[in-house]
Design an enzyme around this catalytic site. Structure first.
Site, short mmCIF file in Angstrom:
data_model
loop_
_atom_site.label_atom_id
_atom_site.label_comp_id
_atom_site.label_asym_id
_atom_site.label_seq_id
_atom_site.Cartn_x
_atom_site.Cartn_y
_atom_site.Cartn_z
N ARG A 1 68.03 26.84 71.93
CA ARG A 1 67.37 27.48 72.95
C ARG A 1 66.12 27.14 73.55
O ARG A 1 65.69 26.90 74.53
CB ARG A 1 67.30 29.01 72.66
CG ARG A 1 66.81 29.97 73.97
CD ARG A 1 66.28 31.05 73.35
NE ARG A 1 65.07 31.14 72.49
CZ ARG A 1 64.66 32.03 71.67
NH1 ARG A 1 65.10 33.29 71.67
NH2 ARG A 1 63.81 31.83 70.81
N TYR B 1 66.57 21.09 56.67
CA TYR B 1 65.38 21.82 57.27
C TYR B 1 65.52 23.30 57.75
O TYR B 1 64.55 24.06 57.42
CB TYR B 1 65.07 21.04 58.53
CG TYR B 1 63.70 21.57 59.23
CD1 TYR B 1 62.54 21.20 58.60
CD2 TYR B 1 63.66 22.31 60.27
CE1 TYR B 1 61.34 21.96 59.08
CE2 TYR B 1 62.72 22.95 61.00
CZ TYR B 1 61.62 22.48 60.43
OH TYR B 1 60.27 23.18 60.96
N ARG C 1 57.45 18.21 69.57
CA ARG C 1 58.26 18.47 68.34
C ARG C 1 59.53 18.40 68.89
O ARG C 1 60.08 18.86 69.87
CB ARG C 1 57.76 19.69 67.64
CG ARG C 1 57.78 21.14 68.28
CD ARG C 1 57.07 21.96 67.58
NE ARG C 1 57.52 23.40 68.23
CZ ARG C 1 56.54 24.35 68.44
NH1 ARG C 1 55.46 24.05 67.78
NH2 ARG C 1 56.70 25.13 69.03
N PHE D 1 69.31 46.18 60.37
CA PHE D 1 68.07 45.22 60.38
C PHE D 1 68.81 43.79 60.46
O PHE D 1 68.20 43.12 61.16
CB PHE D 1 67.36 45.38 59.07
CG PHE D 1 66.27 44.50 58.53
CD1 PHE D 1 65.25 44.31 59.42
CD2 PHE D 1 66.82 43.52 57.74
CE1 PHE D 1 64.25 43.48 58.93
CE2 PHE D 1 65.73 42.49 57.60
CZ PHE D 1 64.37 42.39 58.11
MG MG Z 1 57.12 25.76 62.00
#
Ligand code: MG
Length: 389
Positions: free
Chosen positions: A225, A178, A235, A295
């Site tokens: 976190r 995921y 969720r 970055f």
């Molecule tokens: Mg999402």
């Protein structure tokens, strides 16, 4: 800003960093006007940058630091994926409409008219999708080489989101998969953008494992976190294979935040995220361009700082735990080279090491990972590497 100054009261360098950042206009000024007002006044490109600042001020600040040829592609890349994520996250949007849209969303970038009303769980996200044709038109002005990368990543991410909307994140393998879809692919896409701009060597995009780890390190840190916020939204991304060892239900930790069992589960999640830190360092060591380096390095250093802050911290279960703004400011000012990145990784690994509890079931494994990270940070360049250089 007063609250942030008080939080950094014992860290004078952070206070001066906050002022320096504020005075230098780092990241530009805050966009105060509502985004839907701006949508009627700004041209497409200005709207994209205003939307970027609205949906992620910190990301807007780092994008501002990029070499000019990468700013537009990465700004559009971010907004396209933000649009996709807005569709994924809206729990009131029915799956019969959501799934086909997630699968074909990448092609909307080619449609200069497309938009959708009323989708998104926050006002600015809704406005972004209601004005999506502005993102698409800006997308179409990018060079084709950038367009192809953005569409490919968006397509693969949409497919992954559909796969996971039909099944929960159960195993650690699911968790990695995921996170690959929603963050690892971002790392892979960014590396390709860096490479095709000519700013980075092709090797950087060939090491997809390292690019993936860059994304996973950030994503897993956020998932650990955001336990409480995600639970409140109904969720969850903590894999059951991990939390199921410590409780019957995921919300058990919220009810008993300071218990050793709850903290052991949290620390197990931190250990899982720390596995990616070495790859992150290896990736950072391979970057040539100093602006691209900044970055990439700033969010990674913020991630290891966050992991140290959440470790063994019961507040994760009941609220939001964040690193001090002053610390972020200091890292933004200082993270200009690999030596500084190693210094930060070493510092937070040592801080974590000092927090380890011998009674924690993951004590030995966590310690071993930290020792490995510290060893990478302490390694001197080998003679061979110097010869080649
Ligand atoms: Mg999402």
């Amino acid at each position: 800003m007063i609250r942030e100054l008080i939080q950094s009261a014992y860290y004078p360098r952070e206070i001066s960093a906050m002022f320096k950042i504020k005075m230098s206009g780092f990241g530009g000024s805050k966009v105060k006007a509502p985004l839907d007002d701006l949508a009627t006044k700004l041209d497409d490109s200005e709207f994209c940058y205003a939307a970027l600042k609205k949906v992620s001020r910190s990301f807007a600040a780092v994008i501002d630091q990029l070499p000019p040829e990468l700013r537009d592609p990465i700004c559009i890349f971010y907004l396209v994926l933000r649009g996709l994520d807005t569709i994924e996250d809206d729990t009131s949007f029915p799956d019969e409409q959501k799934h086909p849209l997630l699968l074909e969303f990448y092609s909307k970038s080619l449609d200069p008219e497309w938009s959708i009303e009323g989708v998104g769980d926050a006002e600015d996200y809704k406005i972004l999708l209601a004005n999506y044709f502005r993102v698409s038109r800006s997308f179409q002005r990018l060079e084709e080489k950038y367009q192809l990368v953005i569409m490919d990543i968006c397509k693969r991410m949409g497919e992954g989101m559909v796969e996971f909307s039909e099944k929960p994140v159960n195993s650690k393998e699911d968790y990695d998969k995921y996170c690959h879809y929603v963050a690892g692919l971002v790392g892979i896409g960014l590396s390709q953008l860096f490479t095709i701009s000519g700013r980075e060597d092709v090797m950087l995009s060939q090491r997809e494992d390292l690019s993936n780890s860059m994304g996973l390190f950030l994503q897993k840190t956020n998932i650990v976190r955001d336990y409480n916020e995600d639970l409140n939204f109904g969720r969850s991304f903590w894999p059951k294979e991990i939390w199921g060892r410590y409780a019957e239900t995921l919300d058990a930790f919220e009810k008993n935040p300071a218990s050793p069992v709850s903290l052991a589960c949290l620390n197990h999640m931190v250990k899982n995220a720390l596995h990616h830190a070495k790859d992150s360092l290896e990736y950072l060591s391979a970057i040539d361009d100093p602006k691209v380096f900044r970055f990439c390095a700033i969010p990674q250093a913020m991630a290891i700082a966050t992991l140290s802050k959440v470790y063994n911290n019961p507040e994760v279960f009941t609220g939001v735990v964040k690193i001090r703004k002053g610390l972020t400011a200091l890292m933004m000012l200082q993270l200009n080279d690999f030596a500084t990145a190693k210094r930060y990784f070493r510092f937070f690994s040592m801080e974590l090491m000092n927090k380890l509890d011998r009674n924690d079931p993951n004590y030995v494994e966590t310690k071993d990972i930290l020792i490995e990270i510290i060893a990478v940070c302490n390694a001197k360049p080998s003679y061979r590497a110097m010869e080649i250089a």
